[in-house]
Design a protein around this motif. Sequence first.
Motif, PDB file in Angstrom:
ATOM      1  N   HIS A 232       0.825  -1.213   0.000  1.00  0.00           N
ATOM      2  CA  HIS A 232       0.000   0.000   0.000  1.00  0.00           C
ATOM      3  C   HIS A 232       0.856   1.259   0.000  1.00  0.00           C
ATOM      4  N   LEU A 233       2.029   1.169   0.590  1.00  0.00           N
ATOM      5  CA  LEU A 233       2.918   2.328   0.678  1.00  0.00           C
ATOM      6  C   LEU A 233       3.700   2.541  -0.603  1.00  0.00           C
ATOM      7  N   LEU A 234       3.580   1.615  -1.556  1.00  0.00           N
ATOM      8  CA  LEU A 234       4.320   1.691  -2.808  1.00  0.00           C
ATOM      9  C   LEU A 234       3.437   2.075  -3.992  1.00  0.00           C
ATOM     10  N   VAL A 235       2.150   2.295  -3.754  1.00  0.00           N
ATOM     11  CA  VAL A 235       1.243   2.825  -4.772  1.00  0.00           C
ATOM     12  C   VAL A 235       1.217   4.342  -4.588  1.00  0.00           C
ATOM     13  N   PRO A 236       1.777   5.109  -5.518  1.00  0.00           N
ATOM     14  CA  PRO A 236       2.003   6.540  -5.276  1.00  0.00           C
ATOM     15  C   PRO A 236       0.784   7.309  -4.786  1.00  0.00           C
ATOM     16  N   GLU A 237      -0.367   7.101  -5.399  1.00  0.00           N
ATOM     17  CA  GLU A 237      -1.554   7.863  -4.989  1.00  0.00           C
ATOM     18  C   GLU A 237      -2.002   7.505  -3.579  1.00  0.00           C
ATOM     19  N   LEU A 238      -1.872   6.243  -3.208  1.00  0.00           N
ATOM     20  CA  LEU A 238      -2.207   5.843  -1.842  1.00  0.00           C
ATOM     21  C   LEU A 238      -1.181   6.380  -0.844  1.00  0.00           C
ATOM     22  N   ALA A 239       0.090   6.290  -1.200  1.00  0.00           N
ATOM     23  CA  ALA A 239       1.128   6.806  -0.317  1.00  0.00           C
ATOM     24  C   ALA A 239       0.942   8.301  -0.077  1.00  0.00           C
ATOM     25  N   LYS A 240       0.612   9.032  -1.133  1.00  0.00           N
ATOM     26  CA  LYS A 240       0.370  10.477  -1.015  1.00  0.00           C
ATOM     27  C   LYS A 240      -0.830  10.738  -0.113  1.00  0.00           C
ATOM     28  N   ALA A 241      -1.901   9.954  -0.297  1.00  0.00           N
ATOM     29  CA  ALA A 241      -3.087  10.133   0.536  1.00  0.00           C
ATOM     30  C   ALA A 241      -2.777   9.843   2.003  1.00  0.00           C
ATOM     31  N   LEU A 242      -1.927   8.847   2.275  1.00  0.00           N
ATOM     32  CA  LEU A 242      -1.588   8.503   3.652  1.00  0.00           C
ATOM     33  C   LEU A 242      -0.787   9.608   4.338  1.00  0.00           C
ATOM     34  N   THR A 243      -0.016  10.368   3.577  1.00  0.00           N
ATOM     35  CA  THR A 243       0.726  11.474   4.173  1.00  0.00           C
ATOM     36  C   THR A 243      -0.120  12.742   4.281  1.00  0.00           C
ATOM     37  N   GLU A 244      -1.134  12.884   3.431  1.00  0.00           N
ATOM     38  CA  GLU A 244      -1.935  14.107   3.410  1.00  0.00           C
ATOM     39  C   GLU A 244      -3.227  14.018   4.215  1.00  0.00           C
ATOM     40  N   THR A 245      -3.710  12.813   4.502  1.00  0.00           N
ATOM     41  CA  THR A 245      -4.985  12.674   5.183  1.00  0.00           C
ATOM     42  C   THR A 245      -4.971  13.311   6.573  1.00  0.00           C
ATOM     43  N   ARG A 246      -6.113  13.810   6.986  1.00  0.00           N
ATOM     44  CA  ARG A 246      -6.264  14.328   8.340  1.00  0.00           C
ATOM     45  C   ARG A 246      -6.554  13.198   9.328  1.00  0.00           C
ATOM     46  N   ALA A 247      -6.717  11.998   8.819  1.00  0.00           N
ATOM     47  CA  ALA A 247      -6.975  10.855   9.688  1.00  0.00           C
ATOM     48  C   ALA A 247      -5.766  10.561  10.572  1.00  0.00           C
ATOM     49  N   ARG A 248      -6.027   9.981  11.739  1.00  0.00           N
ATOM     50  CA  ARG A 248      -4.958   9.409  12.544  1.00  0.00           C
ATOM     51  C   ARG A 248      -4.585   8.058  11.944  1.00  0.00           C
ATOM     52  N   ARG A 249      -3.320   7.653  12.133  1.00  0.00           N
ATOM     53  CA  ARG A 249      -2.825   6.423  11.526  1.00  0.00           C
ATOM     54  C   ARG A 249      -2.331   5.470  12.604  1.00  0.00           C
ATOM     55  N   LEU A 250      -2.806   4.238  12.519  1.00  0.00           N
ATOM     56  CA  LEU A 250      -2.464   3.189  13.484  1.00  0.00           C
ATOM     57  C   LEU A 250      -1.788   2.041  12.755  1.00  0.00           C
ATOM     58  N   LEU A 251      -0.639   1.615  13.272  1.00  0.00           N
ATOM     59  CA  LEU A 251       0.078   0.469  12.726  1.00  0.00           C
ATOM     60  C   LEU A 251      -0.021  -0.667  13.749  1.00  0.00           C
ATOM     61  N   THR A 252      -0.499  -1.825  13.297  1.00  0.00           N
ATOM     62  CA  THR A 252      -0.649  -2.989  14.168  1.00  0.00           C
ATOM     63  C   THR A 252       0.429  -4.007  13.825  1.00  0.00           C
ATOM     64  N   LEU A 253       1.276  -4.329  14.800  1.00  0.00           N
ATOM     65  CA  LEU A 253       2.350  -5.287  14.561  1.00  0.00           C
ATOM     66  C   LEU A 253       1.840  -6.721  14.633  1.00  0.00           C
TER      67      LEU A 253
END
Length: 354
Positions: A232-253
């Motif tokens: 998901h982090l390697l699809v440019p439009e998705l990666a851009k959205a993940l950096t620009e979104t106002r959403a909070r981001r949670l990573l689950t190990l």
Amino acid sequence: MTGYSPARQWQQRSGERAQTGPRPPRPGAPRITALGGGQGLSASLSALRRLTNELTAGVTVADDGGSSGRLRAELGVLPPGDLRKALAALCGDDDWGRTWSEVLQQRFTGDGDLRGHAVGNLLIVALWEKLGDPVEALNWVGRLLNVQGRVLPMSAVPLDIEAEVRGHDPDRPHELGAVRGQASVAATPGTVQSVRLLPEEPPAVPEAVQAVLEADWVVLGPGSWFTSVLPHLLVPELAKALTETRARRLLTLNLAPQPGETEGFTPQRHLDVIADHAPDLAVDAILVDERAVTGGAFGVADLAGLEKAAERMGAALVLGSVARSDGTPRHDPELLAAAYDRIFRTHGRIGPWR
């Protein structure tokens, strides 16, 4: 071939999709977008559907093994397997939901051409061919199953994963080589160093990008780190959205290293891999199972080092109990839901929900 064209301008059919999309949201429900694939995403969705029905799954489309690989090769379609698993995870706990979840996952036996195919894969591909649009077809499957949320492919075209692997050839343990294909990468006896997508810079599905931008929280992981989480982090439009979104981001190990992909990895190395592939990605919280890093599958982890790795990503490290009690490295849906709920309320700007 009668399948869909990846170049189709799906946005032009948004009016039609509105008629076949997910059910209306519950009042005040948080908007959650979960990204991943396979069993890891299924575990996350099984937990998240207990918290909201404004739930969107963005699913990897790089599988090239088993039933999905065969359908992809024969028909040129997106691999349906991970999409099927996500739909099954969003089915309800009533008789209708449990029955349809089992039907989707049922595989044909025998010695004929259908052997090994999952019923859900064939249903999804049949609707793709009939409707000519993967997003609209998945909406229809979701309505049939009465799912709690929506399932979307992350990219508009089938993808291949190519990994740089050290020691893929056991006779040359120190040699670096390229390994192509999700199934091959997942099964490599070597150590994965990095991955990339083919084709490079693939187009994202617009609805998946929109779901990231409009979410209150985006959840990434758990799952196969190199083949389900990182793509998901390697699809440019998705990666851009993940950096620009106002959403909070949670990573689950994950609860344990994965044989092949992450054998021998520490929890800290999992975070370093994310940072190496997506240096601009900031994360608000990282959820780790406490038992997994205090003598469990990862051994006794360097918690101080793990906290520093989380801080470098801008995240708070959250320890919780989210594993099943049977000792297997699988997440318990109820415990995971409770952990997600605590994080959303204590680390976000939206508790109580809007």
